[in-house]
Write an enzyme that holds these catalytic residues in place. Structure first.
Site, PDB file in Angstrom:
ATOM      1  N   SER A 165     -34.730 -45.232 -22.637  1.00  0.00           N
ATOM      2  CA  SER A 165     -34.855 -46.485 -21.867  1.00  0.00           C
ATOM      3  C   SER A 165     -33.495 -47.129 -21.614  1.00  0.00           C
ATOM      4  O   SER A 165     -33.346 -47.914 -20.679  1.00  0.00           O
ATOM      5  CB  SER A 165     -35.715 -47.493 -22.621  1.00  0.00           C
ATOM      6  OG  SER A 165     -37.034 -47.114 -22.598  1.00  0.00           O
ATOM      7  N   ASP A 211     -38.507 -55.717 -21.653  1.00  0.00           N
ATOM      8  CA  ASP A 211     -39.112 -54.439 -21.273  1.00  0.00           C
ATOM      9  C   ASP A 211     -40.501 -54.326 -21.909  1.00  0.00           C
ATOM     10  O   ASP A 211     -40.958 -53.239 -22.229  1.00  0.00           O
ATOM     11  CB  ASP A 211     -38.177 -53.305 -21.768  1.00  0.00           C
ATOM     12  CG  ASP A 211     -38.538 -51.942 -21.207  1.00  0.00           C
ATOM     13  OD1 ASP A 211     -39.232 -51.882 -20.175  1.00  0.00           O
ATOM     14  OD2 ASP A 211     -38.135 -50.925 -21.801  1.00  0.00           O
ATOM     15  N   LYS A 219     -44.244 -53.811 -14.846  1.00  0.00           N
ATOM     16  CA  LYS A 219     -44.984 -52.537 -14.834  1.00  0.00           C
ATOM     17  C   LYS A 219     -46.066 -52.635 -13.768  1.00  0.00           C
ATOM     18  O   LYS A 219     -46.742 -53.661 -13.654  1.00  0.00           O
ATOM     19  CB  LYS A 219     -45.638 -52.271 -16.195  1.00  0.00           C
ATOM     20  CG  LYS A 219     -44.744 -52.573 -17.395  1.00  0.00           C
ATOM     21  CD  LYS A 219     -43.673 -51.538 -17.619  1.00  0.00           C
ATOM     22  CE  LYS A 219     -42.729 -51.953 -18.742  1.00  0.00           C
ATOM     23  NZ  LYS A 219     -41.531 -51.125 -18.848  1.00  0.00           N
ATOM     24  N   ASP A 254     -43.534 -62.406 -31.613  1.00  0.00           N
ATOM     25  CA  ASP A 254     -44.201 -62.109 -30.341  1.00  0.00           C
ATOM     26  C   ASP A 254     -43.287 -62.549 -29.193  1.00  0.00           C
ATOM     27  O   ASP A 254     -42.922 -63.729 -29.096  1.00  0.00           O
ATOM     28  CB  ASP A 254     -45.539 -62.886 -30.292  1.00  0.00           C
ATOM     29  CG  ASP A 254     -46.321 -62.587 -29.019  1.00  0.00           C
ATOM     30  OD1 ASP A 254     -45.719 -62.083 -28.047  1.00  0.00           O
ATOM     31  OD2 ASP A 254     -47.534 -62.851 -28.999  1.00  0.00           O
ATOM     32  N   ASP A 306     -39.286 -57.659 -31.557  1.00  0.00           N
ATOM     33  CA  ASP A 306     -40.330 -56.624 -31.477  1.00  0.00           C
ATOM     34  C   ASP A 306     -40.928 -56.436 -32.859  1.00  0.00           C
ATOM     35  O   ASP A 306     -40.198 -56.503 -33.855  1.00  0.00           O
ATOM     36  CB  ASP A 306     -39.732 -55.287 -30.985  1.00  0.00           C
ATOM     37  CG  ASP A 306     -40.778 -54.376 -30.339  1.00  0.00           C
ATOM     38  OD1 ASP A 306     -41.822 -54.137 -30.967  1.00  0.00           O
ATOM     39  OD2 ASP A 306     -40.540 -53.914 -29.212  1.00  0.00           O
ATOM     40  N   PRO A 328     -37.254 -49.007 -29.597  1.00  0.00           N
ATOM     41  CA  PRO A 328     -36.351 -48.820 -30.754  1.00  0.00           C
ATOM     42  C   PRO A 328     -34.928 -49.336 -30.528  1.00  0.00           C
ATOM     43  O   PRO A 328     -34.089 -49.194 -31.408  1.00  0.00           O
ATOM     44  CB  PRO A 328     -36.334 -47.295 -30.908  1.00  0.00           C
ATOM     45  CG  PRO A 328     -36.570 -46.772 -29.531  1.00  0.00           C
ATOM     46  CD  PRO A 328     -37.458 -47.765 -28.837  1.00  0.00           C
ATOM     47  N   GLY A 329     -34.634 -49.925 -29.366  1.00  0.00           N
ATOM     48  CA  GLY A 329     -33.338 -50.600 -29.261  1.00  0.00           C
ATOM     49  C   GLY A 329     -32.418 -50.169 -28.128  1.00  0.00           C
ATOM     50  O   GLY A 329     -31.245 -50.538 -28.117  1.00  0.00           O
ATOM     51  N   GLY A 330     -32.932 -49.392 -27.190  1.00  0.00           N
ATOM     52  CA  GLY A 330     -32.071 -48.923 -26.087  1.00  0.00           C
ATOM     53  C   GLY A 330     -31.419 -50.060 -25.303  1.00  0.00           C
ATOM     54  O   GLY A 330     -30.203 -50.039 -25.056  1.00  0.00           O
TER      55      GLY A 330
HETATM   56  C1  SAM Z   1     -41.056 -49.705 -23.381  1.00  0.00           C
HETATM   57  S1  SAM Z   1     -40.915 -50.243 -25.016  1.00  0.00           S
HETATM   58  C2  SAM Z   1     -39.296 -50.919 -25.049  1.00  0.00           C
HETATM   59  C3  SAM Z   1     -38.180 -49.923 -25.115  1.00  0.00           C
HETATM   60  C4  SAM Z   1     -36.852 -50.598 -25.273  1.00  0.00           C
HETATM   61  N1  SAM Z   1     -36.504 -51.403 -24.099  1.00  0.00           N
HETATM   62  C5  SAM Z   1     -35.730 -49.630 -25.508  1.00  0.00           C
HETATM   63  O1  SAM Z   1     -34.799 -49.590 -24.705  1.00  0.00           O
HETATM   64  O2  SAM Z   1     -35.736 -48.920 -26.515  1.00  0.00           O
HETATM   65  C6  SAM Z   1     -41.904 -51.654 -25.045  1.00  0.00           C
HETATM   66  C7  SAM Z   1     -41.869 -52.436 -26.339  1.00  0.00           C
HETATM   67  O3  SAM Z   1     -42.453 -53.695 -26.105  1.00  0.00           O
HETATM   68  C8  SAM Z   1     -43.009 -54.128 -27.337  1.00  0.00           C
HETATM   69  N2  SAM Z   1     -43.923 -55.228 -27.076  1.00  0.00           N
HETATM   70  C9  SAM Z   1     -45.075 -55.223 -26.337  1.00  0.00           C
HETATM   71  N3  SAM Z   1     -45.639 -56.448 -26.367  1.00  0.00           N
HETATM   72  C10 SAM Z   1     -44.838 -57.220 -27.129  1.00  0.00           C
HETATM   73  C11 SAM Z   1     -44.875 -58.571 -27.538  1.00  0.00           C
HETATM   74  N4  SAM Z   1     -45.868 -59.389 -27.165  1.00  0.00           N
HETATM   75  N5  SAM Z   1     -43.875 -59.046 -28.308  1.00  0.00           N
HETATM   76  C12 SAM Z   1     -42.859 -58.251 -28.705  1.00  0.00           C
HETATM   77  N6  SAM Z   1     -42.773 -56.961 -28.342  1.00  0.00           N
HETATM   78  C13 SAM Z   1     -43.756 -56.455 -27.576  1.00  0.00           C
HETATM   79  C14 SAM Z   1     -43.651 -52.869 -27.904  1.00  0.00           C
HETATM   80  O4  SAM Z   1     -43.771 -52.980 -29.314  1.00  0.00           O
HETATM   81  C15 SAM Z   1     -42.630 -51.790 -27.478  1.00  0.00           C
HETATM   82  O5  SAM Z   1     -41.765 -51.502 -28.545  1.00  0.00           O
END
Ligand code: SAM
Length: 360
Positions: free
Chosen positions: A192, A280, A309, A264, A244, A226-228
């Site tokens: 990501s 994201d 999305k 959240d 997250d 995971p932190g990208g």
């Molecule tokens: C597509 S992944 C993110 C990848 C991240 N941008 C990266 O570069 O590694 C989406 C993330 O959104 C988190 N997420 C979804 N709803 C959330 C919420 N209400 N609060 C915090 N995190 C949330 C999920 O746990 C997931 O880890």
């Protein structure tokens, strides 16, 4: 010089032709230059025809388009080409349509990014090598590549079928096929990261990146695991709060520049205003757009990059609705840029800022 041509030719992610066609049709009509789109599902491109291609291309600047990876002005379509000599009819067509008035800075021989057209990559490469010296000799092409000038695009749809088109410097993507090539960094916590790196490259100019990212700035990353994206912000000099419930890459936490909060992302807010917020989170796009607007309205950040999305059917309608909602609910002047990036799948990426920027 008036722009020759009979249509716009835009590339897109295969499968998103209806969204691009919808966007072009609606925007052209709003600008007073109605036209109609011609495309096939999964072809990776849309042709947009109107009474005046020059007026159309001025009404639809590339930077304003969301679903276009590339915007060109089509000057001719050649069918039934003889594989033994494709060059002669191309030269003849250039003389007829451009009457020797052009010297292009570059020649790009391409094919749409579709499954059907990808096998044409080898032919495009070898044909480019054959055509380039001929164009130079005929004065159609500068001796060395000059990216400041217009480009000539030869787009193979089949071995005997090409489109000729012009890419105006500054009003088209500066990457072949409209695809910026980025390599995944070994330290990046996820693929990501490429999405945010591409967003910075595509949605901001170099000067804007220098201006909007300074060492010591602070940012939040909503949906960070995971932190990208946090990693990309950190590399831009920011201290990052990563929100997250999921885990973050250990190395990122060891950097001392990233703080992980298991909160959240739709409820957490910073105690003091931040420079940046990126998001994201996989959620309904309207809900994300509303939350992003709240951040700008409340002054919790000045700049944001977020993903919307789009798993639904009417993706252009949803995009327009979400961006309108975002602008309305931000309740202040916001500059907004959006694009379906190469690394975006069923989604688009949006940049918005309350800082005044003039497009380069
Ligand atoms: C597509 S992944 C993110 C990848 C991240 N941008 C990266 O570069 O590694 C989406 C993330 O959104 C988190 N997420 C979804 N709803 C959330 C919420 N209400 N609060 C915090 N995190 C949330 C999920 O746990 C997931 O880890």
């Amino acid at each position: 010089m008036s722009i020759p041509g009979d249509a716009l030719l835009c590339y897109c992610r295969p499968g998103f032709e209806p969204e691009l066609a919808g966007e072009l049709s609606e925007r052209a009509a709003l600008a007073g230059h109605p036209g109609y789109a011609r495309t096939e599902r999964n072809s990776g491109y849309v042709e947009f025809l109107g009474a005046d291609a020059g007026a159309l291309t001025r009404a639809l600047p590339f930077q304003s388009l969301i679903f276009a990876r590339q915007k060109l002005v089509r000057i001719a379509e050649l069918r039934g080409l003889d594989p033994k000599d494709r060059i002669t009819p191309i030269l003849r067509t250039l003389v007829i349509t451009l009457s020797n008035a052009y010297t292009f800075g570059e020649l790009w021989v391409e094919h749409p990014d579709s499954d059907e057209a990808k096998p044409l990559a080898g032919l495009a490469r070898s044909f480019g090598n054959a055509l380039r010296p001929v164009l130079r000799k005929g004065g159609w092409l500068t001796g060395v590549d000059d990216p400041r000038r217009s480009r000539l695009h030869v787009v193979f749809l089949a071995g005997d079928h090409v489109l000729l088109a012009i890419g105006e410097a500054g009003d088209s993507a500066p990457w072949p096929l409209g695809i910026p090539r980025l390599r995944m960094h070994a330290d990046a916590p996820s693929r990501s990261a490429l999405k945010l790196e591409e967003a910075l490259m595509v949605l901001l100019s170099e000067k804007e990146r220098e201006r909007l990212f300074r060492e010591g700035m602070r940012g939040a990353d909503l949906g960070a695991s995971p932190g990208g994206w946090s990693w990309v912000l950190m590399r831009q000099g920011l201290r990052v709060i990563s929100i997250d419930n999921g885990p973050l890459q250990e190395k990122l936490l060891e950097s001392g520049r990233v703080e992980h909060l298991r909160e959240d992302g739709f409820h957490w807010q910073p105690r003091t205003p931040l420079d940046w917020m990126v998001c994201d989170m996989v959620e309904q796009p309207r809900r994300v757009a509303e939350r992003m607007a709240t951040w700008l309205r409340e002054g919790w950040c000045r700049h944001t990059i977020f993903n919307l999305k789009l798993p639904m059917k009417k993706r252009w309608d949803e995009t327009r609705l979400c961006l309108d909602l975002f602008e309305k609910q931000a309740e202040k002047t916001v500059q907004l840029r959006a694009r379906q990036l190469y690394h975006d799948r069923e989604e688009i990426t949006v940049f918005a800022t309350t800082t005044s920027l003039s497009r380069p």
